[in-house]
Design a protein around this motif. Structure first.
Motif, PDB file in Angstrom:
ATOM      1  N   PHE A 262     -23.902  -8.379  10.130  1.00  0.00           N
ATOM      2  CA  PHE A 262     -23.739  -6.934  10.275  1.00  0.00           C
ATOM      3  C   PHE A 262     -22.684  -6.597  11.328  1.00  0.00           C
ATOM      4  N   ASN A 263     -21.642  -7.396  11.324  1.00  0.00           N
ATOM      5  CA  ASN A 263     -20.537  -7.200  12.267  1.00  0.00           C
ATOM      6  C   ASN A 263     -19.523  -6.249  11.632  1.00  0.00           C
ATOM      7  N   TRP A 264     -19.728  -4.940  11.847  1.00  0.00           N
ATOM      8  CA  TRP A 264     -18.880  -3.939  11.206  1.00  0.00           C
ATOM      9  C   TRP A 264     -17.431  -4.058  11.657  1.00  0.00           C
ATOM     10  N   ALA A 265     -17.228  -4.287  12.950  1.00  0.00           N
ATOM     11  CA  ALA A 265     -15.861  -4.363  13.471  1.00  0.00           C
ATOM     12  C   ALA A 265     -15.116  -5.552  12.883  1.00  0.00           C
ATOM     13  N   GLY A 266     -15.746  -6.722  12.893  1.00  0.00           N
ATOM     14  CA  GLY A 266     -15.092  -7.903  12.358  1.00  0.00           C
ATOM     15  C   GLY A 266     -14.794  -7.780  10.877  1.00  0.00           C
ATOM     16  N   ALA A 267     -15.785  -7.275  10.115  1.00  0.00           N
ATOM     17  CA  ALA A 267     -15.573  -7.113   8.675  1.00  0.00           C
ATOM     18  C   ALA A 267     -14.460  -6.105   8.398  1.00  0.00           C
ATOM     19  N   SER A 268     -14.423  -5.009   9.171  1.00  0.00           N
ATOM     20  CA  SER A 268     -13.390  -3.989   8.963  1.00  0.00           C
ATOM     21  C   SER A 268     -11.998  -4.533   9.240  1.00  0.00           C
ATOM     22  N   VAL A 269     -11.864  -5.282  10.322  1.00  0.00           N
ATOM     23  CA  VAL A 269     -10.560  -5.858  10.658  1.00  0.00           C
ATOM     24  C   VAL A 269     -10.101  -6.812   9.559  1.00  0.00           C
ATOM     25  N   LEU A 270     -11.002  -7.655   9.083  1.00  0.00           N
ATOM     26  CA  LEU A 270     -10.624  -8.633   8.066  1.00  0.00           C
ATOM     27  C   LEU A 270     -10.181  -7.962   6.766  1.00  0.00           C
ATOM     28  N   VAL A 271     -10.919  -6.944   6.323  1.00  0.00           N
ATOM     29  CA  VAL A 271     -10.545  -6.316   5.056  1.00  0.00           C
ATOM     30  C   VAL A 271      -9.282  -5.470   5.200  1.00  0.00           C
ATOM     31  N   ILE A 272      -9.023  -4.939   6.393  1.00  0.00           N
ATOM     32  CA  ILE A 272      -7.761  -4.230   6.616  1.00  0.00           C
ATOM     33  C   ILE A 272      -6.596  -5.204   6.530  1.00  0.00           C
ATOM     34  N   MET A 274      -6.631  -7.994   4.820  1.00  0.00           N
ATOM     35  CA  MET A 274      -6.538  -8.335   3.400  1.00  0.00           C
ATOM     36  C   MET A 274      -5.771  -7.266   2.634  1.00  0.00           C
ATOM     37  N   THR A 275      -6.115  -6.015   2.873  1.00  0.00           N
ATOM     38  CA  THR A 275      -5.457  -4.911   2.166  1.00  0.00           C
ATOM     39  C   THR A 275      -3.970  -4.859   2.497  1.00  0.00           C
ATOM     40  N   ALA A 276      -3.626  -5.097   3.774  1.00  0.00           N
ATOM     41  CA  ALA A 276      -2.221  -5.078   4.171  1.00  0.00           C
ATOM     42  C   ALA A 276      -1.431  -6.178   3.467  1.00  0.00           C
ATOM     43  N   VAL A 277      -2.018  -7.366   3.368  1.00  0.00           N
ATOM     44  CA  VAL A 277      -1.333  -8.479   2.702  1.00  0.00           C
ATOM     45  C   VAL A 277      -1.155  -8.184   1.210  1.00  0.00           C
ATOM     46  N   VAL A 278      -2.223  -7.718   0.563  1.00  0.00           N
ATOM     47  CA  VAL A 278      -2.143  -7.409  -0.871  1.00  0.00           C
ATOM     48  C   VAL A 278      -1.131  -6.298  -1.118  1.00  0.00           C
ATOM     49  N   ALA A 279      -1.160  -5.253  -0.277  1.00  0.00           N
ATOM     50  CA  ALA A 279      -0.214  -4.151  -0.439  1.00  0.00           C
ATOM     51  C   ALA A 279       1.222  -4.630  -0.269  1.00  0.00           C
ATOM     52  N   ALA A 280       1.438  -5.528   0.687  1.00  0.00           N
ATOM     53  CA  ALA A 280       2.790  -6.047   0.915  1.00  0.00           C
ATOM     54  C   ALA A 280       3.307  -6.798  -0.310  1.00  0.00           C
ATOM     55  N   PHE A 281       2.452  -7.581  -0.935  1.00  0.00           N
ATOM     56  CA  PHE A 281       2.909  -8.353  -2.092  1.00  0.00           C
ATOM     57  C   PHE A 281       3.045  -7.493  -3.344  1.00  0.00           C
ATOM     58  N   PHE A 282       2.204  -6.470  -3.479  1.00  0.00           N
ATOM     59  CA  PHE A 282       2.418  -5.522  -4.573  1.00  0.00           C
ATOM     60  C   PHE A 282       3.725  -4.758  -4.356  1.00  0.00           C
ATOM     61  N   GLY A 283       4.019  -4.419  -3.090  1.00  0.00           N
ATOM     62  CA  GLY A 283       5.289  -3.764  -2.792  1.00  0.00           C
ATOM     63  C   GLY A 283       6.474  -4.655  -3.099  1.00  0.00           C
ATOM     64  N   LEU A 284       6.373  -5.933  -2.748  1.00  0.00           N
ATOM     65  CA  LEU A 284       7.443  -6.882  -3.077  1.00  0.00           C
ATOM     66  C   LEU A 284       7.629  -7.002  -4.584  1.00  0.00           C
ATOM     67  N   GLN A 285       6.511  -6.995  -5.306  1.00  0.00           N
ATOM     68  CA  GLN A 285       6.599  -7.081  -6.769  1.00  0.00           C
ATOM     69  C   GLN A 285       7.388  -5.913  -7.333  1.00  0.00           C
ATOM     70  N   ILE A 407      -4.242   3.613  -5.231  1.00  0.00           N
ATOM     71  CA  ILE A 407      -4.810   2.953  -4.051  1.00  0.00           C
ATOM     72  C   ILE A 407      -5.838   1.888  -4.426  1.00  0.00           C
ATOM     73  N   PRO A 408      -6.750   2.145  -5.380  1.00  0.00           N
ATOM     74  CA  PRO A 408      -7.733   1.094  -5.723  1.00  0.00           C
ATOM     75  C   PRO A 408      -7.109  -0.182  -6.266  1.00  0.00           C
ATOM     76  N   LEU A 409      -5.874  -0.107  -6.784  1.00  0.00           N
ATOM     77  CA  LEU A 409      -5.213  -1.324  -7.239  1.00  0.00           C
ATOM     78  C   LEU A 409      -4.863  -2.234  -6.071  1.00  0.00           C
ATOM     79  N   ILE A 410      -4.665  -1.642  -4.920  1.00  0.00           N
ATOM     80  CA  ILE A 410      -4.233  -2.383  -3.739  1.00  0.00           C
ATOM     81  C   ILE A 410      -5.418  -2.843  -2.895  1.00  0.00           C
ATOM     82  N   VAL A 411      -6.442  -2.013  -2.828  1.00  0.00           N
ATOM     83  CA  VAL A 411      -7.598  -2.308  -1.980  1.00  0.00           C
ATOM     84  C   VAL A 411      -8.484  -3.346  -2.660  1.00  0.00           C
ATOM     85  N   PRO A 412      -8.706  -4.519  -2.057  1.00  0.00           N
ATOM     86  CA  PRO A 412      -9.605  -5.524  -2.654  1.00  0.00           C
ATOM     87  C   PRO A 412     -11.017  -4.984  -2.820  1.00  0.00           C
TER      88      PRO A 412
END
Length: 566
Positions: A262-272, A274-285, A407-412
């Motif tokens: 139940f580590n909200w801070a850790g989980a939030s940081v990790l998924v942010i 993840m989203t940044a990496v996925v968004a970057a590669f969709f942008g590159l595409q 946005i949902p296409l980018i957000v895991p």
């Protein structure tokens, strides 16, 4: 007329409100939690003065230092690095593996082409979680492939399936169609006259491919590689089943942080991250497709002349058969396991039974019904919202809604699940643990599929149809709902099947959010695999795949029957 125009305006406001409450506010909450290190109830702060004061006090202490301190923890850095390595290997292997098959389908008279095309499509209907379970049946310590290897003189296992290697193999062989078919399209649209000219000038074998065809198709190839990188980076199914305890992957680590600690801070940081990496590669595409197009100028269109070289065609057919062999064997292994009472370290089961299906269609049938009901609920939201959004985007040029629905296409999926759990865990709307929130999560995640399916149909409908209805006295809302929407039926049908199929296969949101009374098949498969109930998991997996295949066949037949050209 004014009243009817306001009806469409009310619909637009409701759609914006829906996305604000269930997408934008939850995602903003993730950012706030990552900067403050504490849970945030932004929706509750709108209605509750005490919550507003608490949130403002926490925001006053927000800093990027909190985010940086969290993201630089050794376990998180390791998880990010391992996930980047995993996605890189998957993207590289799938791109190189699928390229010859794509060329064979698009440009050669390869024998058994139709059969191979069907087999290359099969992995799409199999969730990676099911594929991972099949690899365990084959290559685990008691797997039949391991038994065959040992009979041939091998020692131990062929490879450790619960490892980075196992996860890469599961993703490569069950995600490669996402690379293959865009490549097929790229090879088909590349000007064939250049390749024909190269062959007329004496180029033989694969020389025309490397010197003429590949450079023209290169933007599509690179785009496919970037797409599969983003998909593999955030894939939950294979990682959660096969990752050993000592292998940190960012998607698994995020799940453990929220489900185990139940580590909200850790989980939030990790998924942010993840989203940044996925968004970057969709942008590159998109950048690759937009800025690196190659074309030729010709006076007339060139007819595609399939390469009929016997050696090349036969070689590509053999190679393609080898590639599709593993996912086919995995699916067959799952099927056989579902009828087995005991199957350990042998080429065939020692005992057979129907007990697993009796269990599935007995007390386990609730999971099947839950999948159908939850899928229908998500489909209903997608149908209603998708039809109006398609209309607003293409008729009223609503770029805001268009951007919002991408946005949902980018957000895991795991990021959206954590965002929704965190946002609705307290008042005024306590929805965490409810089937309603799970349905909403499904709908938001799969709504872009509905919009992409209806976009072409909407563009084909002329404005004169709507104007004719209005000139006969129909209000704008009546014209849209009774004239435009029925004409969208083919696109809505295709989108409906796509949404329903992907919802009942969904793993990440399901595992995070499914309440005990509403556990669908995908959750039960996940649970059975983790408990070591491989027989039950196999029976449920077979049933899931059968449902998906049947729905796709129904969609194919109905969409063909509704085609205007038929």
């Amino acid at each position: 007329m004014r009243r009817h125009l306001d009806t469409l305006g009310v619909v637009r406001v409701l759609i914006w409100t829906f996305f604000a409450v269930f997408l934008l506010i939850p995602l903003i909450s993730l950012v706030v939690v990552s900067l403050t290190g504490q849970p945030a109830n932004l929706l509750g702060a709108v209605f509750d003065g005490q919550l507003r004061t608490t949130n403002l006090e926490r925001l006053a202490d927000a800093s990027f230092g909190t985010f940086i301190d969290t993201v630089t923890r050794p376990a998180y850095v390791s998880a990010l690095g391992n996930s980047l390595v995993l996605a890189t290997w998957v993207a590289l292997i799938t791109t190189l593996m699928a390229m010859p098959i794509a060329y064979g389908i698009a440009r050669t008279a390869m024998p058994f082409k139709r059969t191979l095309m069907v087999l290359c499509t099969v992995p799409i209907v199999i969730p990676t979680m099911v594929g991972a379970g099949g690899l365990i049946i084959m290559f685990g310590r008691s797997g039949w492939a391991t038994a065959l290897y040992q009979r041939l003189g091998g020692d131990g296992t062929i490879f450790n399936v619960n490892s980075m290697t196992g996860i890469v193999l599961a993703m490569v062989f069950f995600l490669f169609p996402f690379v293959l078919w865009p490549m097929v399209a790229a090879f088909r649209v590349a000007d064939v006259s250049v390749e024909n000219a190269a062959m007329n000038l004496g180029a033989r074998g694969m020389t025309p491919f490397f010197t003429a065809t590949l450079p023209l198709a290169l933007p599509g190839v690179i785009s496919s590689a970037l797409l599969i990188f983003a998909i593999a980076f955030s894939d939950f199914g294979a990682a959660i089943v096969l990752a050993p305890p000592d292998l940190n992957l960012i998607v698994v680590q995020a799940y453990r942080e929220i489900a185990g600690f139940f580590n909200w801070a850790g989980a939030s940081v990790l998924v942010i991250v993840m989203t940044a990496v996925v968004a970057a590669f969709f942008g590159l595409q998109r950048l690759v497709l937009r800025g690196k197009g190659y074309g030729t100028l010709t006076g007339r269109g060139a007819t595609i002349e399939l390469n009929r070289s016997k050696g090349l065609c036969r070689g590509l057919a053999v190679y393609s058969s080898i590639v599709v062999l593993l996912p086919t064997l995995v699916l067959l292994s799952v099927f056989v396991m579902s009828f087995s009472r005991r199957w350990s370290a042998s080429l065939a089961p020692q005992e057979w039974t129907l007990a697993h299906y009796e269990r599935v269609f007995g007390r386990g049938f609730d999971n099947v019904i839950n999948s159908l009901i939850l899928g229908a609920g998500a489909l209903l939201i997608c149908l209603v919202a998708g039809t109006f959004i398609t209309y607003f985007v293409h008729r009223h040029k609503s770029t805001g809604l268009d951007f919002l629905t991408t946005i949902p296409l980018i957000v895991p999926g795991i990021a959206l699940g954590i965002a929704l759990i965190q946002s609705f865990n307290a008042g005024p709307l306590v929805l965490t643990g409810s089937a309603f929130l799970l349905v909403v999560g499904y709908a938001i995640r799969r709504l872009p599929y509905m919009l992409r399916s209806t976009a072409g149909s909407m563009q084909a409908i002329g404005n004169d149809v709507e104007e004719a209805a209005s000139s006969l006295g129909a209000s704008r809302f009546t014209a849209v709902s009774t004239v435009i929407f029925p004409l969208l039926a083919p696109g809505l049908l295709a989108g409906s099947i796509l949404v329903f199929v992907t919802v009942i296969k969904e793993t990440s949101i399901t595992v995070l959010m499914a309440p005990a009374a509403w556990q669908p098949m995908s959750y039960r498969i996940f649970e059975a695999l983790h408990r070591g109930e491989i027989f039950t998991a196999s029976a449920l997996s077979v049933l899931l795949v059968v449902i998906v295949v049947l729905l796709q066949q129904i969609a194919y037949r109905l969409s063909g029957g509704m085609s205007p050209n038929r």
